[in-house]
Design a protein around this motif. Structure first.
Motif, PDB file in Angstrom:
ATOM      1  N   ASN A  37      17.451  18.518   8.519  1.00 16.76           N
ATOM      2  CA  ASN A  37      16.336  17.991   7.700  1.00 16.76           C
ATOM      3  C   ASN A  37      16.446  16.494   7.444  1.00 16.76           C
ATOM      4  N   GLU A  38      17.463  15.854   8.033  1.00 17.36           N
ATOM      5  CA  GLU A  38      17.759  14.465   7.663  1.00 17.36           C
ATOM      6  C   GLU A  38      16.583  13.513   7.836  1.00 17.36           C
ATOM      7  N   LYS A  39      16.001  13.504   9.041  1.00 14.58           N
ATOM      8  CA  LYS A  39      14.936  12.518   9.318  1.00 14.58           C
ATOM      9  C   LYS A  39      13.761  12.697   8.370  1.00 14.58           C
ATOM     10  N   ALA A  40      13.320  13.953   8.241  1.00 10.47           N
ATOM     11  CA  ALA A  40      12.158  14.231   7.388  1.00 10.47           C
ATOM     12  C   ALA A  40      12.450  13.803   5.952  1.00 10.47           C
ATOM     13  N   ALA A  41      13.671  14.100   5.468  1.00  8.36           N
ATOM     14  CA  ALA A  41      14.033  13.768   4.075  1.00  8.36           C
ATOM     15  C   ALA A  41      14.010  12.254   3.861  1.00  8.36           C
ATOM     16  N   CYS A  42      14.588  11.486   4.821  1.00  2.97           N
ATOM     17  CA  CYS A  42      14.623  10.019   4.671  1.00  2.97           C
ATOM     18  C   CYS A  42      13.216   9.452   4.578  1.00  2.97           C
ATOM     19  N   TRP A  43      12.316   9.940   5.440  1.00  3.16           N
ATOM     20  CA  TRP A  43      10.944   9.406   5.435  1.00  3.16           C
ATOM     21  C   TRP A  43      10.178   9.838   4.182  1.00  3.16           C
ATOM     22  N   GLN A  44      10.513  11.040   3.671  1.00  2.36           N
ATOM     23  CA  GLN A  44       9.858  11.491   2.433  1.00  2.36           C
ATOM     24  C   GLN A  44      10.263  10.579   1.261  1.00  2.36           C
ATOM     25  N   VAL A  45      11.566  10.227   1.225  1.00  5.59           N
ATOM     26  CA  VAL A  45      12.051   9.340   0.159  1.00  5.59           C
ATOM     27  C   VAL A  45      11.418   7.953   0.307  1.00  5.59           C
ATOM     28  N   TYR A  46      11.248   7.504   1.566  1.00  4.87           N
ATOM     29  CA  TYR A  46      10.586   6.212   1.814  1.00  4.87           C
ATOM     30  C   TYR A  46       9.176   6.247   1.198  1.00  4.87           C
ATOM     31  N   SER A  47       8.506   7.352   1.419  1.00  5.85           N
ATOM     32  CA  SER A  47       7.137   7.504   0.913  1.00  5.85           C
ATOM     33  C   SER A  47       7.121   7.458  -0.625  1.00  5.85           C
ATOM     34  N   ILE A  48       8.112   8.107  -1.241  1.00  6.56           N
ATOM     35  CA  ILE A  48       8.191   8.120  -2.716  1.00  6.56           C
ATOM     36  C   ILE A  48       8.401   6.691  -3.248  1.00  6.56           C
ATOM     37  N   ILE A  49       9.320   5.946  -2.609  1.00  6.58           N
ATOM     38  CA  ILE A  49       9.628   4.571  -3.067  1.00  6.58           C
ATOM     39  C   ILE A  49       8.393   3.683  -2.951  1.00  6.58           C
ATOM     40  N   THR A  50       7.686   3.811  -1.819  1.00  6.69           N
ATOM     41  CA  THR A  50       6.531   2.922  -1.600  1.00  6.69           C
ATOM     42  C   THR A  50       5.327   3.321  -2.456  1.00  6.69           C
ATOM     43  N   ASP A  51       5.391   4.503  -3.104  1.00  8.51           N
ATOM     44  CA  ASP A  51       4.359   4.844  -4.095  1.00  8.51           C
ATOM     45  C   ASP A  51       4.532   3.969  -5.341  1.00  8.51           C
ATOM     46  N   PHE A  52       5.780   3.601  -5.628  1.00  8.29           N
ATOM     47  CA  PHE A  52       6.066   2.787  -6.827  1.00  8.29           C
ATOM     48  C   PHE A  52       6.042   1.288  -6.539  1.00  8.29           C
ATOM     49  N   TYR A  53       6.558   0.918  -5.360  1.00  5.96           N
ATOM     50  CA  TYR A  53       6.713  -0.511  -5.045  1.00  5.96           C
ATOM     51  C   TYR A  53       6.097  -0.846  -3.690  1.00  5.96           C
ATOM     52  N   GLN A  54       5.447  -1.985  -3.624  1.00 11.45           N
ATOM     53  CA  GLN A  54       4.777  -2.421  -2.387  1.00 11.45           C
ATOM     54  C   GLN A  54       5.810  -2.861  -1.333  1.00 11.45           C
ATOM     55  N   PRO A  55       5.816  -2.246  -0.136  1.00  7.56           N
ATOM     56  CA  PRO A  55       6.810  -2.657   0.867  1.00  7.56           C
ATOM     57  C   PRO A  55       6.364  -3.885   1.665  1.00  7.56           C
ATOM     58  N   ASN A  56       7.334  -4.610   2.234  1.00 10.96           N
ATOM     59  CA  ASN A  56       7.045  -5.703   3.161  1.00 10.96           C
ATOM     60  C   ASN A  56       7.079  -5.107   4.574  1.00 10.96           C
ATOM     61  N   PRO A  57       5.906  -5.000   5.242  1.00  9.60           N
ATOM     62  CA  PRO A  57       5.864  -4.285   6.534  1.00  9.60           C
ATOM     63  C   PRO A  57       6.765  -4.920   7.604  1.00  9.60           C
ATOM     64  N   ASP A  58       7.043  -6.233   7.474  1.00  6.04           N
ATOM     65  CA  ASP A  58       7.892  -6.887   8.491  1.00  6.04           C
ATOM     66  C   ASP A  58       9.364  -6.551   8.316  1.00  6.04           C
ATOM     67  N   ARG A  59       9.707  -5.937   7.184  1.00  9.75           N
ATOM     68  CA  ARG A  59      11.134  -5.722   6.902  1.00  9.75           C
ATOM     69  C   ARG A  59      11.529  -4.245   6.974  1.00  9.75           C
ATOM     70  N   LEU A  60      10.764  -3.449   7.692  1.00  9.89           N
ATOM     71  CA  LEU A  60      11.133  -2.034   7.850  1.00  9.89           C
ATOM     72  C   LEU A  60      12.052  -1.903   9.055  1.00  9.89           C
ATOM     73  N   ARG A  61      13.238  -1.292   8.863  1.00  9.52           N
ATOM     74  CA  ARG A  61      14.187  -1.100   9.958  1.00  9.52           C
ATOM     75  C   ARG A  61      14.507   0.383  10.080  1.00  9.52           C
ATOM     76  N   THR A  76      12.230  -3.348   2.529  1.00 10.11           N
ATOM     77  CA  THR A  76      12.301  -4.331   1.445  1.00 10.11           C
ATOM     78  C   THR A  76      11.006  -4.216   0.648  1.00 10.11           C
ATOM     79  N   VAL A  77      11.143  -4.006  -0.678  1.00  7.35           N
ATOM     80  CA  VAL A  77       9.947  -3.790  -1.509  1.00  7.35           C
ATOM     81  C   VAL A  77       9.891  -4.822  -2.639  1.00  7.35           C
ATOM     82  N   MET A  78       8.691  -5.007  -3.174  1.00  8.04           N
ATOM     83  CA  MET A  78       8.483  -5.973  -4.254  1.00  8.04           C
ATOM     84  C   MET A  78       8.627  -5.257  -5.601  1.00  8.04           C
ATOM     85  N   SER A  79       9.583  -5.736  -6.424  1.00  7.45           N
ATOM     86  CA  SER A  79       9.799  -5.084  -7.727  1.00  7.45           C
ATOM     87  C   SER A  79       8.748  -5.568  -8.728  1.00  7.45           C
TER      88      SER A  79
END
Length: 729
Positions: free
Chosen positions: A284-308, A325-328
């Motif tokens: 379940n690793e990949k799906a879980a990581c992307w789900q957490v990414y989605s949760i974080i970006t619901d709270f904070y705006q991500p910088n699309p150039d800094r996704l690795r 990288t997200v904006m606090s």
């Protein structure tokens, strides 16, 4: 006063700590074997002490501790770590180790024992040592891992060493061991080695940055708590098992960023990263990581150039993680790393953890294994001298990758900036040798074309094609470089053979015997270093055969000494100063010695410096934190000379000052007035660039020493409108 009883207790405390950490994986007889190794080492080193004065046995114990606790190695490695200096420092032989502890321990220790014997002139002993150690990669990676543990402990205890030893060991660490730790995925060790290197080569900067990190700790902890609080609640609501860590970046990486982007400490926005570690099953690793990414970006705006995304395509050293990288809310960029427990352990412990998680059924090789196999291949087929080899090897350590495809859709991973020619050699040596050009995405491109991610490459060959010198300018992989060099060497050998025959005929024509004396006269006359070079230049027409005349051999030979005769700088220094010392003093009284101030770092009195003996009778003075220092000290330790400044004030040295600030009328006048009037400094040049109300200026001035420069920097910083003033090389 040494207290034997207290020392005995201290040694036992370290030994018990080691056993405590090893306990989880000890099998039937393991504890007995470790005890036997400990007693053997204790006996072998019983009368030895480290430079710091402590009993020597504490060093092997510490190395074994690092191997277990920080790298995650097992019993064989503990035994090898405990015994790693026994063969080198005592009467015990490798055969004795093999008899007592078995073949694999003996082989690891043999790899760890330094090389001894004959060296070619011009190859450095250290490079030869590194090469021998790396050759053991083909047998057992544990050699390198224990060597890294050994080096880490030596760096942690470098305080007891004399200054010139500190510099040499620190530079060697930075040159080879830190990149090796990086390549084997040992990030924690790599960062610590880099920080320790900085601590000993540029102590001021190290202290300055570590103090600033300490001062901002309370504010940072509060910021991390506020930032992660909503994420924690949401992750708990979704039923995730997780831990969140906020870790500051290493001192060295902060400095690197400041230099690269030309910014101050306060302008480094990502001083720390937030790491979210999930406890989920592997499937379940990949799906879980992307789900957490989605949760974080619901709270904070991500910088699309800094996704690795290293979850889907791990790095070549096995590293897997999802970085964004997200904006606090407070307007600050924050790096967030999302990974699972397994990924985190591989990220911290690299190679050893990687094996732990590799199930028996997987047949596909990871990037890490592919790299180790490439290194093996390179080691086994390398005919270059040790220095050239080290250079090639290092090129392979710190690299980003580019992903390209064959015409049949097979993925090939090459280092960043690799060319079509590198690709050809990667497919097969013969294809590389006969490579004429390439088609990338159906379009014809030259051999020097730099590949980009996703390129599909088809190689065009011709039987008439052969490698030439120019190819070396645009290949980056060591496989391609070493194969091209081998081919050119063969070609050169063949050409030299023709030259030898031509010279034989010419010598017969002018009735001169081909004696060693005559050949030496020829080499001196045409200024060529080796006999093969002489033959080659004759065959390729650089030396016209008609210019070899009788007069060369009959004129009186110059009595100049051989250019390879070792020079005794130490005696020269002693003669000049009339006292016994192996230190070079730099100042007005030593000006009759051939030393010159290096232009790459422009040292001035007060800087920490060392001397480097160049090939042509000169000593170059470099700052210890010069960008070339690492390479010089690692490869040519035998040509490094301790140096310090004498107390003189009359000499002037060139230094650069960079000033930034807000532009206003008369600011240039204020700056130049301070430099020329109050401080009596001569200015060589000043360039000031103004843009949108801000200015940036570079000023080159002649100063006496660092104190003089420092007082000028402080005066300039007080000028109204000046924001930053710093020295630059």
């Amino acid at each position: 006063m040494i207290d034997p009883e207290a020392e005995r207790k201290e040694i036992l405390r370290h030994y018990r700590r080691l056993l405590r950490h090893a306990k989880p994986f000890l099998k039937d007889n393991d504890a007995k074997i470790i005890k036997k190794a400990f007693n053997t080492s204790l006996e072998a080193h019983k009368d030895m002490r480290r430079k710091s004065g402590e009993p020597y046995i504490l060093h092997p114990l510490a190395v074994a501790q690092i191997a277990v606790e920080e790298i995650g190695l097992g019993t064989t490695s503990i035994v090898a770590a405990l015994l790693h200096d026994v063969v080198e420092d005592t009467e015990m032989e490798t055969a004795d180790i093999e008899r007592e502890f078995g073949t694999s321990v003996a082989r690891i220790i043999e790899g760890l024992t330094k090389i001894s014997g004959v060296f070619d002139y011009g190859t450095s002993q250290q490079a030869e040592n590194f090469r021998k150690m790396l050759l053991t990669l083909s047998d057992d990676v544990r050699v390198i891992l224990i060597k890294l543990a050994d080096r880490l402990h030596n760096m942690r205890t470098l305080d007891g060493m004399p200054r010139h030893k500190q510099l040499k060991i620190a530079s060697e660490t930075m040159y080879l061991y830190a990149p090796l730790a990086h390549r084997l995925g040992l990030y924690a060790i790599k960062s610590e080695l880099e920080d320790l290197y900085l601590k000993y080569t540029d102590t001021e900067t190290y202290k300055d940055i570590s103090n600033k990190i300490r001062q901002t700790r309370i504010a940072r902890t509060k910021f991390i708590k506020d930032f992660t609080s909503p994420i924690e609640d949401e992750l708990t609501r979704h039923g995730f098992k997780f831990t969140i860590k906020g870790r500051p970046k290493s001192i060295y990486s902060i400095l690197k960023k400041m230099k690269k982007q030309n910014i101050t400490f306060d302008e480094v926005y990502d001083l720390f990263a937030i790491r979210i570690i999930l406890d989920v099953p592997v499937e379940n690793e990949k799906a879980a990581c992307w789900q957490v990414y989605s949760i974080i970006t619901d709270f904070y705006q991500p910088n699309p150039d800094r996704l690795r995304d290293w979850v889907n395509t791990p790095k070549a050293n096995g590293y897997e993680s999802l970085h964004t990288t997200v904006m606090s809310k407070s307007g600050q960029w924050v790096e967030v790393q999302i990974r699972t427990k397994r990924m985190d352990e591989i990220g911290e412990r690299g190679y050893a953890a990687h094996w732990k998680y590799k199930s028996g059924s997987t047949t596909s090789e990871s990037g890490l294994e592919q790299w180790i196999n490439k290194v093996r291949d390179m080691l086994e087929n390398n005919t270059a001298n040790a220095l050239e080899f080290m250079d090639e090897f290092r090129k392979n350590l710190f690299v980003e990758e580019v992903f390209v495809f064959t015409p049949k859709g097979e993925l090939i991973i090459l280092p960043d900036k690799a060319t079509a020619l590198d690709f050809a050699f990667e497919i097969h040596t013969q294809i590389g040798m006969q490579c004429l050009g390439a088609k990338v995405n159906q379009k014809l491109v030259p051999l020097s074309y730099q590949l980009k991610n996703g390129d599909q490459v088809e190689i065009l060959t011709s039987h008439k094609q052969k490698p030439n010198e120019e190819w070396l300018q645009y290949v980056v992989t060591s496989k391609a470089r070493s194969r091209i060099k081998d081919a050119l060497r063969e070609e050169r050998k063949h050409t030299s053979e023709l030259g030898r025959e031509m010279l034989e005929r010419r010598m017969a024509q002018i009735k001169m015997a081909e004696t060693q004396v005559n050949i030496n006269k020829l080499m001196a006359f045409f200024n060529v270093p080796t006999l093969q070079d002489l033959y080659f230049k004759i065959a390729s027409g650089v030396i016209d055969i008609k210019n070899i005349k009788e007069v060369i051999f009959t004129s009186v030979a110059d009595k100049a000494h051989s250019m390879l005769e070792p020079k005794s700088f130490d005696k020269e220094v002693q003669k000049r100063r009339g006292i016994n010392s192996d230190m070079l003093l730099i100042g007005e009284h030593t000006s009759n010695m051939n030393y010159k101030i290096s232009t790459c770092c422009n040292p001035i009195p007060g800087d920490d410096v060392f001397g480097f003996e160049t090939g042509d009778e000169d000593i170059e003075i470099h700052r210890t934190n010069c960008k070339h220092a690492i390479e010089l000290m690692s490869n040519f330790g035998n040509r490094i000379i301790k140096a310090k400044w004498t107390d003189q004030k009359e000499l002037a040295f060139l230094a650069g000052i960079r000033i930034k600030g807000s532009d206003r009328m008369g600011i240039v006048n204020d700056i130049t007035k301070i430099i020329s009037t109050s401080l009596k400094v001569n200015m060589r040049s000043i360039t000031i660039d103004s843009n949108d109300g801000m200015f940036e200026g570079n000023i080159m001035v002649f100063v006496n020493d660092t104190a003089h420069l420092e007082s000028m920097i402080q005066r300039l910083a007080r000028v109204n409108g000046v924001l930053t003033v710093e020295r630059f090389d």
